[in-house]
Motif scaffolding. Structure first.
Motif, PDB file in Angstrom:
ATOM      1  N   ASN A 179      14.563   0.058 -24.322  1.00 57.88           N
ATOM      2  CA  ASN A 179      14.510   1.415 -23.407  1.00 57.88           C
ATOM      3  C   ASN A 179      14.882   2.554 -24.068  1.00 57.88           C
ATOM      4  O   ASN A 179      15.633   3.600 -23.344  1.00 57.88           O
ATOM      5  CB  ASN A 179      15.264   1.539 -21.988  1.00 57.88           C
ATOM      6  CG  ASN A 179      14.331   0.464 -21.162  1.00 57.88           C
ATOM      7  OD1 ASN A 179      12.982   0.348 -21.213  1.00 57.88           O
ATOM      8  ND2 ASN A 179      14.866   0.069 -20.075  1.00 57.88           N
ATOM      9  N   LEU A 180      14.383   3.028 -25.350  1.00 57.52           N
ATOM     10  CA  LEU A 180      14.729   4.265 -26.039  1.00 57.52           C
ATOM     11  C   LEU A 180      13.392   4.991 -25.619  1.00 57.52           C
ATOM     12  O   LEU A 180      12.352   4.517 -25.146  1.00 57.52           O
ATOM     13  CB  LEU A 180      14.954   3.900 -27.521  1.00 57.52           C
ATOM     14  CG  LEU A 180      15.584   3.133 -28.014  1.00 57.52           C
ATOM     15  CD1 LEU A 180      15.709   3.007 -29.560  1.00 57.52           C
ATOM     16  CD2 LEU A 180      17.133   3.927 -27.531  1.00 57.52           C
ATOM     17  N   LEU A 181      13.664   6.430 -25.434  1.00 53.51           N
ATOM     18  CA  LEU A 181      12.670   7.184 -25.357  1.00 53.51           C
ATOM     19  C   LEU A 181      11.720   7.191 -26.406  1.00 53.51           C
ATOM     20  O   LEU A 181      12.281   7.591 -27.819  1.00 53.51           O
ATOM     21  CB  LEU A 181      12.992   8.692 -25.039  1.00 53.51           C
ATOM     22  CG  LEU A 181      13.742   8.763 -23.686  1.00 53.51           C
ATOM     23  CD1 LEU A 181      14.165  10.375 -23.429  1.00 53.51           C
ATOM     24  CD2 LEU A 181      12.963   8.205 -22.680  1.00 53.51           C
ATOM     25  N   SER A 182      10.603   7.057 -26.589  1.00 53.36           N
ATOM     26  CA  SER A 182       9.550   6.898 -27.751  1.00 53.36           C
ATOM     27  C   SER A 182       9.377   8.421 -28.283  1.00 53.36           C
ATOM     28  O   SER A 182       9.672   9.280 -27.383  1.00 53.36           O
ATOM     29  CB  SER A 182       8.427   6.246 -27.536  1.00 53.36           C
ATOM     30  OG  SER A 182       7.597   7.165 -26.423  1.00 53.36           O
ATOM     31  N   ARG A 183       9.050   8.555 -29.430  1.00 49.53           N
ATOM     32  CA  ARG A 183       8.575   9.692 -30.064  1.00 49.53           C
ATOM     33  C   ARG A 183       9.807  11.192 -29.926  1.00 49.53           C
ATOM     34  O   ARG A 183       9.971  11.820 -29.956  1.00 49.53           O
ATOM     35  CB  ARG A 183       7.750  10.617 -29.316  1.00 49.53           C
ATOM     36  CG  ARG A 183       6.234   9.912 -30.014  1.00 49.53           C
ATOM     37  CD  ARG A 183       4.980  10.584 -29.293  1.00 49.53           C
ATOM     38  NE  ARG A 183       4.553  10.168 -28.038  1.00 49.53           N
ATOM     39  CZ  ARG A 183       3.451  10.380 -27.142  1.00 49.53           C
ATOM     40  NH1 ARG A 183       2.729  10.952 -27.720  1.00 49.53           N
ATOM     41  NH2 ARG A 183       3.395   9.666 -26.068  1.00 49.53           N
ATOM     42  N   THR A 184      11.102  10.240 -29.906  1.00 50.14           N
ATOM     43  CA  THR A 184      12.251  11.025 -29.994  1.00 50.14           C
ATOM     44  C   THR A 184      13.081  10.547 -30.608  1.00 50.14           C
ATOM     45  O   THR A 184      13.211   9.177 -30.893  1.00 50.14           O
ATOM     46  CB  THR A 184      13.071  10.917 -28.525  1.00 50.14           C
ATOM     47  OG1 THR A 184      11.971  11.293 -27.547  1.00 50.14           O
ATOM     48  CG2 THR A 184      14.220  11.883 -28.364  1.00 50.14           C
ATOM     49  N   GLU A 203      18.624  11.953 -31.071  1.00 53.76           N
ATOM     50  CA  GLU A 203      18.082  12.514 -29.678  1.00 53.76           C
ATOM     51  C   GLU A 203      18.468  11.516 -28.573  1.00 53.76           C
ATOM     52  O   GLU A 203      18.842  11.915 -27.464  1.00 53.76           O
ATOM     53  CB  GLU A 203      16.820  13.284 -29.595  1.00 53.76           C
ATOM     54  CG  GLU A 203      16.718  14.479 -30.564  1.00 53.76           C
ATOM     55  CD  GLU A 203      15.358  14.879 -30.591  1.00 53.76           C
ATOM     56  OE1 GLU A 203      15.151  16.209 -30.276  1.00 53.76           O
ATOM     57  OE2 GLU A 203      14.512  14.097 -31.109  1.00 53.76           O
ATOM     58  N   LEU A 214      21.116  11.771 -25.351  1.00 54.72           N
ATOM     59  CA  LEU A 214      20.713  12.102 -24.055  1.00 54.72           C
ATOM     60  C   LEU A 214      21.695  11.908 -22.977  1.00 54.72           C
ATOM     61  O   LEU A 214      21.799  12.743 -22.094  1.00 54.72           O
ATOM     62  CB  LEU A 214      19.514  11.064 -23.773  1.00 54.72           C
ATOM     63  CG  LEU A 214      18.511  11.353 -22.637  1.00 54.72           C
ATOM     64  CD1 LEU A 214      17.712  12.650 -22.997  1.00 54.72           C
ATOM     65  CD2 LEU A 214      17.366  10.314 -22.736  1.00 54.72           C
TER      66      LEU A 214
END
Lengths: 265, 403
Positions: free
Chosen positions: A112-117, A121, A125
């Motif tokens: 559950n990481l933010l993709s394209r980040t 970053e 978060l």
């Protein structure tokens, strides 16, 4: 509870520590159509600061529901839950969000990481939601990435990292706010056995520095890396015991490597 | 989370889907752009009419023959104005400084080489004073010319350039209905009226010559009167009315058989027409702005569904409902404001192009910029709120499980 707390000598010391989590007779009932589903039928559990608890059970045993309540993502139908001495079971959503932000670090099965980040970053978060200034965020995030051994890959995006590396970023994200505890939900579920051992080594290392870790798993051997196992069945705790022969990641790694050599031969 | 960070998060989210963001903005771009261009053209037209009021003639009053009415319906125009009415006005009303009768006909004008269809006006020498009109070449015909009914004429600049090119035609001969007229001079250019009529496409000749040679009677079409100052207009109209009623021997109970109009009144009508037209266009543009807003709402709803898991993650690591609400609301507002800014730029460029390629003038006011940008922001808030509310009210557990 900060990382510096000295609580890594043995179980006895830990038991002298204050009760971090105190759940009293938690019940949770869902209504599905006309049927009441009793996910928790009265669970009481104390976890002290500095413990490494593996919560086990088959699917439908209630362990995930219990985990969600511990993580302040869900409220029990009845019962009490004290986190760090604060009653959190029946808080407003906003107060729950605040508790999650300050006291709990989550690690999920699917990372559950933010993709394209970038990794950095992602780790920043939760600090963003605490309202920290950007240089302070960066400092804490780099420190957390260092703790999981990923400080050189801080600018990589999740799709440029292996599964194990992604999970380490997720652990760093959970660590960054210096929470009272880390809640890990099947953290090795998506990883191969070798990477699983690496992740468990990180958890053991963090625990040895005094961080409380609560880990949900259905794999027996993963639970053996912890200090205490709690087993759920049908919404109740059926077993709660200290691990006698704790698994050592280094030895396990040697064993796995040896097996793979035999397999290849 | 502070506002700078919220803006940054929103900007990054929009940047991630460049094409989609651009298309979503398009409705707002078109809406704001057309509102800016429309109000610009509308305000320009109003200004142009005002300028023309000044240019048409200073404090000018037009007197036309009126129809005789029966039962509220105009049946025909019985009485005619005569040149002596104009003389009486100038003699008896101190507020009037100049007057000229006007007779008009559309006909063709020829030289030995070319011909040109134009309007012939029969007027007296005060015409240039009343219409506030200077001469480019030569001079006006003289009082002597109109007393004697001489065949002299003064050309409008359009006629002059069509018949003689860029040269000074003073002293040349033109034929109007086969009658030769000598050119005394050429008027300065005044350009077009709001109606698109070219004021320079005309020839003036002495009205006496006009009556004698072209129509063969004593009728005139209307009288232009110049009043001393604009404050005297109302009083002058009253006096002129009495003078003509006396001259036409109208009894006290009789209706006027003429109409008195100021240029302002004529322009009020033109202005209200142009106002109505631009209002209609602005309404159409506003509808496209609202449609653009619905587009934003639609895309934001898609985006919320798509990012359900992201919302769950953010909530799990400490975002409050308010953080999530603000994140999506700001995204919608950034979308509509960026669309508004692009629309503003395009609207201004369109306005400039309209001004360059047509004869319309365009005036874009600061207030129209602020109003349309405010409108764009309001649309972002209004149409962004529902999707943002939906995102904020997601259950984090279910959101985290969302595939």
């Amino acid at each position: 509870m900060s990382m510096q707390t000295e609580l890594h000598t043995g179980i006895e010391t830990r038991l002298d520590g204050s009760a971090l989590i105190s759940a009293k007779n938690l019940k949770k009932t869902y209504r599905m159509g006309d049927v009441d589903v009793h996910a928790l039928r009265g669970v009481s559990l104390d976890i002290r600061s500095g413990e490494f608890v593996a919560i086990m059970g088959a699917s439908g045993s209630g362990k995930s529901t219990f985990m969600n309540i511990l993580g302040c993502l869900d409220a029990p139908s009845s019962g009490e839950y004290f986190l760090d001495g604060i009653s959190v079971a029946h808080m407003t959503k906003k107060e729950q969000a605040r508790i999650r932000s300050r006291k709990i670090g989550f690690v999920f099965q699917g990372f559950n990481l933010l993709s394209r980040t970038s990794a950095l970053e992602n780790v920043e978060l939760p600090l963003l939601y605490q309202g920290l200034a950007s240089n302070r965020r960066r400092e804490l995030a780099l420190e957390a990435l260092h703790a999981v051994g990923l400080d050189k890959r801080f600018d990589h995006k999740p799709n440029e990292l292996s599964g194990g590396q992604q999970q380490r970023v997720a652990i760093a994200r959970a660590l960054a706010t210096h929470p009272s505890m880390i809640l890990a939900d099947e953290p090795t579920g998506n990883l191969d056995s070798k990477t699983s051992i690496e992740i468990m080594a990180i958890f053991q290392k963090l625990n040895s520095k005094g961080i409380t870790i609560i880990l949900v798993t259905h794999e027996n051997d993963i639970a053996q890396y912890g200090l205490r196992n709690v087993v759920f069945r049908d919404g109740r705790i059926i077993k709660d015991f200290m691990v006698e022969t704790r698994l050592n990641p280094e030895e396990e790694m040697k064993r796995v490597l040896a097996t793979s050599i035999v397999d290849n031969a | 989370m502070n506002y700078m960070n919220i803006l940054k998060v929103a900007y990054n989210a929009l940047k991630r889907n460049k094409m989609r963001s651009a298309l979503t903005m398009l409705g707002i771009v078109i809406g704001v752009g057309s509102i800016i261009a429309m109000t610009g053209v509308g305000a320009g037209a109003q200004q142009e009419i005002d300028n023309q009021t000044a240019a048409f003639g200073t404090n000018m009053i037009t007197i036309r023959p009126g129809g005789v009415t029966a039962g509220g319906i105009r049946i025909r125009s019985l009485t005619e104005l005569s040149a002596s009415d104009g003389d009486a006005i100038l003699r008896d009303c101190d507020l009037v400084t100049a007057q000229t009768p006007v007779i008009r006909v559309v006909t063709s004008v020829t030289t030995s080489e070319r011909n040109w269809g134009s309007q012939i006006y029969g007027v007296n020498t005060s015409f240039t004073t009343v219409r506030n009109w200077g001469l480019k070449y030569g001079s006006m015909f003289t009082d002597q010319d109109y007393r004697s009914g001489n065949k002299m004429c003064v050309l409008g600049s359009t006629v002059a350039s069509n018949l003689f090119g860029p040269y000074d035609p003073t002293g040349e001969i033109v034929r109007i209905q086969n009658i030769p007229f000598r050119i005394a001079g050429v008027l300065e250019s005044k350009g077009q009226l709001a109606s698109g009529q070219d004021q320079d496409d005309m020839i003036i000749i002495p009205y006496t010559t006009f009556q004698k040679r072209i129509i063969g009677n004593q009728d005139i079409d209307y009288i232009y009167v110049s009043v001393r100052t604009s404050q005297d207009m109302a009083a002058a109209i009253q006096e002129i009315r009495q003078i003509i009623r006396t001259a036409h021997r109208i009894p006290d109970y009789g209706d006027d058989d003429f109409q008195i109009k100021t240029q302002d009144q004529v322009n009020e009508i033109a202005k209200s027409i142009s106002k109505t037209v631009s209002l209609l266009m602005i309404i159409v543009a506003s509808i496209s702005l609202v449609v653009g807003g619905i587009g934003i709402m639609n895309i934001m709803l898609v985006s919320v569904t798509e990012r359900t898991r992201e919302i769950g993650i953010r909530m799990a690591i400490g975002a409050t409902e308010q953080d999530i609400l603000l994140q999506f609301l700001v995204e919608a507002i950034v979308l509509s404001l960026m669309g508004g800014l692009i629309g503003l730029t395009l609207g201004i460029i369109t306005g400039q192009m309209v001004e360059t390629f047509t004869s319309w003038s365009v005036s874009i006011s600061a207030s129209s910029i602020f109003i349309s940008m405010g409108f764009a922001a309001a649309i972002g808030i209004f149409f962004g709120f529902y999707p943002a509310r939906k995102a904020a009210s997601l259950n984090p557990i279910e959101a985290l499980r969302y595939e």
